[in-house]
Motif scaffolding. Sequence first.
Motif, PDB file in Angstrom:
ATOM      1  N   LEU A 266       0.812  -1.215   0.000  1.00  0.00           N
ATOM      2  CA  LEU A 266       0.000   0.000   0.000  1.00  0.00           C
ATOM      3  C   LEU A 266       0.844   1.262   0.000  1.00  0.00           C
ATOM      4  CD1 LEU A 266      -2.928  -1.072   2.351  1.00  0.00           C
ATOM      5  CD2 LEU A 266      -2.864  -0.970  -0.155  1.00  0.00           C
ATOM      6  N   SER A 267       2.189   1.084  -0.024  1.00  0.00           N
ATOM      7  CA  SER A 267       3.040   2.280  -0.090  1.00  0.00           C
ATOM      8  C   SER A 267       3.879   2.294  -1.364  1.00  0.00           C
ATOM      9  CB  SER A 267       3.930   2.360   1.149  1.00  0.00           C
ATOM     10  OG  SER A 267       4.738   1.204   1.209  1.00  0.00           O
TER      11      SER A 267
ATOM     12  N   GLU B 124       4.720   2.538  -5.568  1.00  0.00           N
ATOM     13  CA  GLU B 124       4.397   3.640  -6.480  1.00  0.00           C
ATOM     14  C   GLU B 124       3.019   3.495  -7.113  1.00  0.00           C
ATOM     15  OE1 GLU B 124       7.027   5.654  -9.045  1.00  0.00           O
ATOM     16  OE2 GLU B 124       8.788   4.747  -8.166  1.00  0.00           O
ATOM     17  N   TYR B 125       2.591   2.260  -7.309  1.00  0.00           N
ATOM     18  CA  TYR B 125       1.258   2.027  -7.875  1.00  0.00           C
ATOM     19  C   TYR B 125       0.194   2.520  -6.896  1.00  0.00           C
ATOM     20  CZ  TYR B 125      -2.670  -0.459 -10.002  1.00  0.00           C
ATOM     21  OH  TYR B 125      -3.870  -0.763 -10.592  1.00  0.00           O
ATOM     22  N   ALA B 126       0.366   2.132  -5.637  1.00  0.00           N
ATOM     23  CA  ALA B 126      -0.605   2.552  -4.615  1.00  0.00           C
ATOM     24  C   ALA B 126      -0.587   4.073  -4.449  1.00  0.00           C
ATOM     25  CB  ALA B 126      -0.295   1.856  -3.289  1.00  0.00           C
ATOM     26  N   GLN B 127       0.622   4.649  -4.504  1.00  0.00           N
ATOM     27  CA  GLN B 127       0.726   6.109  -4.357  1.00  0.00           C
ATOM     28  C   GLN B 127       0.025   6.824  -5.500  1.00  0.00           C
ATOM     29  OE1 GLN B 127       1.865   7.777  -1.768  1.00  0.00           O
ATOM     30  NE2 GLN B 127       2.290   5.835  -0.766  1.00  0.00           N
ATOM     31  N   ALA B 128       0.190   6.290  -6.736  1.00  0.00           N
ATOM     32  CA  ALA B 128      -0.454   6.912  -7.905  1.00  0.00           C
ATOM     33  C   ALA B 128      -1.973   6.821  -7.769  1.00  0.00           C
ATOM     34  CB  ALA B 128       0.020   6.235  -9.186  1.00  0.00           C
ATOM     35  N   GLU B 129      -2.456   5.692  -7.269  1.00  0.00           N
ATOM     36  CA  GLU B 129      -3.905   5.539  -7.077  1.00  0.00           C
ATOM     37  C   GLU B 129      -4.429   6.547  -6.058  1.00  0.00           C
ATOM     38  OE1 GLU B 129      -5.200   1.385  -6.555  1.00  0.00           O
ATOM     39  OE2 GLU B 129      -5.797   1.811  -8.638  1.00  0.00           O
ATOM     40  N   LYS B 130      -3.643   6.711  -4.980  1.00  0.00           N
ATOM     41  CA  LYS B 130      -4.036   7.647  -3.933  1.00  0.00           C
ATOM     42  C   LYS B 130      -4.042   9.078  -4.486  1.00  0.00           C
ATOM     43  CE  LYS B 130      -2.368   6.066  -0.012  1.00  0.00           C
ATOM     44  NZ  LYS B 130      -1.314   5.871   0.978  1.00  0.00           N
ATOM     45  N   ARG B 131      -2.991   9.386  -5.262  1.00  0.00           N
ATOM     46  CA  ARG B 131      -2.831  10.750  -5.794  1.00  0.00           C
ATOM     47  C   ARG B 131      -3.977  11.098  -6.759  1.00  0.00           C
ATOM     48  NH1 ARG B 131       1.081  12.547  -9.458  1.00  0.00           N
ATOM     49  NH2 ARG B 131       2.040  10.509  -9.522  1.00  0.00           N
TER      50      ARG B 131
END
Length: 227
Positions: free
Chosen positions: A64-65, A67-74
Amino acid sequence: MNDLNKEIEQQLRNENADFVHFVDISMLDIRQNRGFPYALLIGIAINPHFIKTVHDSPDYVHTLSDEYAQAEKRVGMIADKLAGRLISKGYKALSQSDNALITENTFDFTTKTSVLPHKTIAVLSGTGYIGKNNLFITAEYGAAQCLGSVLTNAPLSIMEHEIKSSQCGNCNICRDVCPQKALNGVVWDMNVSRDEIVNVYDCVTCLKCLVYCPKTKAYMKRHITMK
Ligand code: SF4
Ligand code: SF4
């Protein structure tokens, strides 16, 4: 494209969104479009170096941390901000970020479905299609994009878009690399359901079907040298 479209596009570029498409959703069932005529589809390209890392790491574990998860969050945060800006201008707007859907109670955790998936809006944008990996595929990024969306009644300029058909052909790489055997190798069209393509309950989000897709690899190769 009218001034409001241009203003939104510029704001989203400033927030590092890679694309925005203005999509007519007025033909959808009211349970899906919630009475809104238009949707803004927002996309963030996944870093090609991250794709390469996953590609080159057979035991990669999505977290969940990463880059894929970060892009989803962003992309969700960008959608929330955009909806807020449209509302402050006097229009109605609804972000479809994860948090907003939970607040609206329109995400079904049992079936893992939302009433209007970003991918449905993406298909209506005419810019790509759903692959046998159940991911939205475009010529520019392959499957390497995270999507968000905002529904609105703002007076946007909307172009007619033709629905693209699947370009998967006889390829079955995603089905064959899936460690969970969650993909069925089904060619998508507008009449094919998600559940015919993938068993979402078996998917462990390993990202293999994303990074091994030749369309994603073409995107990577345009940006970095592959092994
Ligand atoms: S993310 Fe992994 S487990 Fe899920 S469908 Fe793709 S390859 Fe299979
Ligand atoms: S790996 Fe092949 S079959 Fe799967 S989505 Fe990509 S092009 Fe389609």
